[in-house]
Design a protein around this motif. Sequence first.
Motif, PDB file in Angstrom:
ATOM      1  N   VAL A 143     -18.101 -41.685 -13.263  1.00 32.21           N
ATOM      2  CA  VAL A 143     -17.277 -40.712 -14.140  1.00 32.21           C
ATOM      3  C   VAL A 143     -17.855 -39.519 -14.102  1.00 32.21           C
ATOM      4  N   LYS A 144     -16.721 -38.481 -13.880  1.00 30.80           N
ATOM      5  CA  LYS A 144     -17.350 -36.854 -13.772  1.00 30.80           C
ATOM      6  C   LYS A 144     -16.954 -36.419 -15.422  1.00 30.80           C
ATOM      7  N   LEU A 145     -18.206 -36.149 -15.871  1.00 33.13           N
ATOM      8  CA  LEU A 145     -17.873 -35.710 -17.463  1.00 33.13           C
ATOM      9  C   LEU A 145     -17.690 -34.138 -17.593  1.00 33.13           C
ATOM     10  N   GLU A 146     -16.377 -33.936 -17.496  1.00 32.81           N
ATOM     11  CA  GLU A 146     -15.613 -32.785 -17.885  1.00 32.81           C
ATOM     12  C   GLU A 146     -15.997 -32.295 -19.387  1.00 32.81           C
ATOM     13  N   SER A 147     -16.311 -33.242 -20.234  1.00 30.03           N
ATOM     14  CA  SER A 147     -16.665 -32.681 -21.649  1.00 30.03           C
ATOM     15  C   SER A 147     -17.905 -32.126 -21.575  1.00 30.03           C
ATOM     16  N   PHE A 148     -18.561 -31.734 -20.401  1.00 32.09           N
ATOM     17  CA  PHE A 148     -19.885 -30.997 -20.450  1.00 32.09           C
ATOM     18  C   PHE A 148     -19.874 -29.653 -20.419  1.00 32.09           C
ATOM     19  N   ASN A 149     -18.196 -29.252 -20.205  1.00 36.54           N
ATOM     20  CA  ASN A 149     -17.982 -27.833 -19.965  1.00 36.54           C
ATOM     21  C   ASN A 149     -18.396 -27.186 -21.503  1.00 36.54           C
ATOM     22  N   PRO A 150     -18.504 -25.845 -21.582  1.00 40.21           N
ATOM     23  CA  PRO A 150     -18.791 -25.285 -22.889  1.00 40.21           C
ATOM     24  C   PRO A 150     -17.765 -25.473 -23.796  1.00 40.21           C
ATOM     25  N   GLY A 151     -16.374 -25.374 -23.482  1.00 40.30           N
ATOM     26  CA  GLY A 151     -15.025 -25.828 -24.341  1.00 40.30           C
ATOM     27  C   GLY A 151     -14.960 -27.351 -24.620  1.00 40.30           C
ATOM     28  N   HIS A 152     -15.732 -28.159 -23.961  1.00 34.93           N
ATOM     29  CA  HIS A 152     -15.717 -29.597 -23.805  1.00 34.93           C
ATOM     30  C   HIS A 152     -14.515 -30.121 -23.182  1.00 34.93           C
ATOM     31  N   SER A 153     -13.880 -29.419 -22.201  1.00 33.18           N
ATOM     32  CA  SER A 153     -12.896 -29.996 -21.624  1.00 33.18           C
ATOM     33  C   SER A 153     -12.644 -29.526 -20.056  1.00 33.18           C
ATOM     34  N   ILE A 154     -12.183 -30.214 -19.229  1.00 31.98           N
ATOM     35  CA  ILE A 154     -11.994 -29.655 -17.790  1.00 31.98           C
ATOM     36  C   ILE A 154     -11.114 -28.208 -17.977  1.00 31.98           C
ATOM     37  N   LYS A 155     -10.480 -28.027 -18.846  1.00 36.17           N
ATOM     38  CA  LYS A 155      -9.526 -26.854 -18.749  1.00 36.17           C
ATOM     39  C   LYS A 155     -10.218 -25.446 -19.000  1.00 36.17           C
ATOM     40  N   ASP A 156     -11.656 -25.419 -19.288  1.00 38.28           N
ATOM     41  CA  ASP A 156     -12.218 -24.499 -19.127  1.00 38.28           C
ATOM     42  C   ASP A 156     -12.303 -23.567 -17.868  1.00 38.28           C
ATOM     43  N   ARG A 157     -12.227 -24.512 -16.881  1.00 37.11           N
ATOM     44  CA  ARG A 157     -12.528 -23.939 -15.392  1.00 37.11           C
ATOM     45  C   ARG A 157     -10.966 -23.170 -15.094  1.00 37.11           C
ATOM     46  N   ILE A 158      -9.750 -23.637 -15.700  1.00 36.74           N
ATOM     47  CA  ILE A 158      -8.811 -23.060 -15.117  1.00 36.74           C
ATOM     48  C   ILE A 158      -8.461 -21.699 -16.171  1.00 36.74           C
ATOM     49  N   GLY A 159      -8.753 -22.113 -17.230  1.00 40.70           N
ATOM     50  CA  GLY A 159      -8.761 -21.042 -18.428  1.00 40.70           C
ATOM     51  C   GLY A 159      -9.184 -19.545 -17.846  1.00 40.70           C
ATOM     52  N   ILE A 160     -10.513 -19.354 -17.502  1.00 41.49           N
ATOM     53  CA  ILE A 160     -11.233 -18.217 -16.970  1.00 41.49           C
ATOM     54  C   ILE A 160     -10.627 -17.954 -15.535  1.00 41.49           C
ATOM     55  N   SER A 161     -10.235 -18.880 -14.609  1.00 42.27           N
ATOM     56  CA  SER A 161      -9.577 -18.436 -13.306  1.00 42.27           C
ATOM     57  C   SER A 161      -8.297 -17.906 -13.377  1.00 42.27           C
ATOM     58  N   MET A 162      -7.332 -18.604 -14.425  1.00 40.95           N
ATOM     59  CA  MET A 162      -6.273 -18.119 -14.525  1.00 40.95           C
ATOM     60  C   MET A 162      -6.289 -16.785 -15.021  1.00 40.95           C
ATOM     61  N   ILE A 163      -7.128 -16.365 -16.090  1.00 41.10           N
ATOM     62  CA  ILE A 163      -7.184 -14.943 -16.375  1.00 41.10           C
ATOM     63  C   ILE A 163      -7.612 -13.979 -15.243  1.00 41.10           C
ATOM     64  N   GLN A 164      -8.591 -14.312 -14.738  1.00 39.01           N
ATOM     65  CA  GLN A 164      -9.092 -13.479 -13.407  1.00 39.01           C
ATOM     66  C   GLN A 164      -7.851 -13.425 -12.579  1.00 39.01           C
ATOM     67  N   ASP A 165      -7.234 -14.184 -12.139  1.00 45.30           N
ATOM     68  CA  ASP A 165      -6.246 -14.022 -11.371  1.00 45.30           C
ATOM     69  C   ASP A 165      -5.072 -13.347 -11.867  1.00 45.30           C
ATOM     70  N   ALA A 166      -4.648 -13.368 -12.931  1.00 44.23           N
ATOM     71  CA  ALA A 166      -3.546 -12.555 -13.455  1.00 44.23           C
ATOM     72  C   ALA A 166      -4.075 -11.279 -13.764  1.00 44.23           C
ATOM     73  N   GLU A 167      -5.273 -11.183 -14.084  1.00 42.24           N
ATOM     74  CA  GLU A 167      -5.781  -9.428 -14.038  1.00 42.24           C
ATOM     75  C   GLU A 167      -5.667  -8.677 -12.686  1.00 42.24           C
ATOM     76  N   LYS A 168      -6.091  -9.614 -11.378  1.00 38.52           N
ATOM     77  CA  LYS A 168      -6.068  -9.150 -10.112  1.00 38.52           C
ATOM     78  C   LYS A 168      -4.506  -8.802  -9.741  1.00 38.52           C
ATOM     79  N   LYS A 169      -3.596  -9.559 -10.380  1.00 38.76           N
ATOM     80  CA  LYS A 169      -2.158  -9.108  -9.961  1.00 38.76           C
ATOM     81  C   LYS A 169      -1.686  -8.068 -10.823  1.00 38.76           C
ATOM     82  N   GLY A 170      -2.434  -7.643 -11.659  1.00 37.43           N
ATOM     83  CA  GLY A 170      -1.937  -6.582 -12.710  1.00 37.43           C
ATOM     84  C   GLY A 170      -0.994  -7.291 -14.042  1.00 37.43           C
ATOM     85  N   LEU A 171      -1.092  -8.704 -13.960  1.00 44.36           N
ATOM     86  CA  LEU A 171      -0.412  -9.138 -15.154  1.00 44.36           C
ATOM     87  C   LEU A 171      -0.915  -9.028 -16.721  1.00 44.36           C
TER      88      LEU A 171
END
Length: 325
Positions: free
Chosen positions: A32-60
Motif C-alpha cells: 500500500v502506498k501511504l498518501e496519508s504521509f503527505n503533510p496535509g495527510h492526503s494524496i491531494k496535497d500533490r495536486i493542490g500545489i501543482s494546480m496553483i503553480q500551473d494557474a499562476e503560469k497561465k496568469g489565472l
Amino acid sequence: MNYVNHITELIGNTPLVKLNNITKNIKANILVKLESFNPGHSIKDRIGISMIQDAEKKGLLKKGSVIIESTSGNTGMGLALGAIKKGYKMIVTMPDKMSSEKIDILKAIGAEVIITPTNVEPEDPRSYYSVARNLEKKIKNSFYVNQYDNLSNRKTHYEKTGPEIWEQTNGKITHLIAGVGTGGTITGCAMFLKKKKKNIKIWGIDTYGSVYKKFHETGIFDKNEIYSYTTEGIGEDIIPKNVDFKYIDHFEKVTDKNAAVMTRRLAKEEGILAGNSSGAAIAGLVQLKGKLKETDNVVIIIPDHGSRYLAKIYNDTWMKTQKFI
Ligand code: PMP
C-alpha cells in the motif's frame, strides 16, 4: 542543519508498505502506498500545489486572487497549504455528507467553508459544483480550480506519483488499484506506468451510486445508477475530464458497508489508520483476489488518513446507525 524551507516541500515521496494479515489468503504481494504521509495527510496535497503553480503560469492566479474549489475535503486541504504559502484567500464548497473533521480542518488552516446539499443534481444551483462556479462569477479576481476538469490534476500523478511507484517497486509492479473520484490519480499513474510496461493491470474502485462502472463497460451514462452513498471521495455523478477510461482495465464496485468494515480492519489488523476510500480499495482487492497469482506485485493507493473519519467510520454509534456493524 537538516530542514526544509516550507511544509509544502514535504509533499510526495510517500512510503510503500506490505500488508500481512488482511491479505493472508491472497497469493500476491500486496503493497500500500501511504498518501496519508503527505503533510496535509492526503494524496491531494500533490495536486493542490501543482494546480496553483500551473494557474499562476497561465496568469489565472495573480497577487490578491481568491481560490475557489468544490471538494470532498482533501483537495481543499491541499490547496489551502499552497494558498498559505502564496498568500491567497481560499473558499471551499463541500457537500454536507462529508465528515465534520474535514470541515474543521479546513477552517483551522484558514479556508472559508460553504456546505451544500449532497442530494441534488450536479446542474442544480445548490450543488457544490454550481455554488463554486457562481462564486467565481461573483468574486472579482477569483479562480475556480475545478479539479474534475483541470488536467494539471492527472499531470501531477503522471509526473510524480506514477514514477515514485515505478521506482519503489523497481519496475516489478503488475497491478495498480485506486479509488476513482476525479480520476486524476488513477489516470495519471496509469499513463506513466503503462508507458513503462504495457501489460500492468489498472483496476479502479467505484461505489454503488456512481456512474463509472456502467459507463466504462457500456458507454452509457445511466442516471439510474446515481443515488447517495456514504463512502467519501470516490464514485461520481459526472464524467470528469481527468478520467481517461482507456487506461483503466476494470472497475470494481464496493458497498458502503464493505468499505467501512474494511477501513476498520486495516487499522486493527495492519496498524494503518486510513480513510474510508482506502477500505473500499482493500475490499475491492479482496473481491478480485481470484485474478491474482503468487508472482504479482499489487500496489494500492491509500488516499488519506483515518483521523478524518473518527466521528464516522471509527465511531461505533455511527457504524450501528448505518447498520454496518
Ligand atoms: N479517496 C479520497 C478520500 C479522496 O478524497 C479522493 C478524491 N476525491 C479519492 C480517493 C479519489 O482520487 P481522485 O480524485 O484522484 O480520483
